[in-house]
Design a protein around this motif. Structure first.
Motif: not given
Length: 87
Positions: A51-58, A39-49, A63-70
């Motif tokens: 639910k809606t994207g298959s890889c990092a940066g998707t 919930g804190v990643a900027k758009a296109g800056k998440n670390d991994c897949a 603040g997308q709720k299923d996107a994470f950063v380490l």
């Protein structure tokens, strides 16, 4: 200096260097404890897949709720909107 003294000094120096490396590596591993923060990643800056994207940066939105950063362990709870579980 005698050959045996030189060999002994070299061996002791090597053991001290090895012990120093082991201590540095151990503390680096302990300091490297990370956790997923959702919930804190900027758009296109998440670390991994997600639910809606298959890889990092998707991540599609900030603040997308299923996107994470380490982040370092314990930091996520302090971030606005951060959660250690996907929502």
């Amino acid at each position: 200096m005698k050959k045996t003294n030189i060999a002994l000094a070299t061996a002791v120096t090597g053991l001290i260097a090895l012990a120093g490396t082991a201590l540095t590596t151990t503390s680096a591993v302990a300091a490297d404890a990370k956790e997923k923060c959702y919930g804190v990643a900027k758009a296109g800056k998440n670390d991994c897949a997600t639910k809606t994207g298959s890889c990092a940066g998707t991540a599609k939105t900030d603040g997308q709720k299923d996107a994470f950063v380490l982040v370092p362990k314990g930091l996520c709870d302090k971030l606005a909107g951060g959660s250690t579980e996907a929502k």
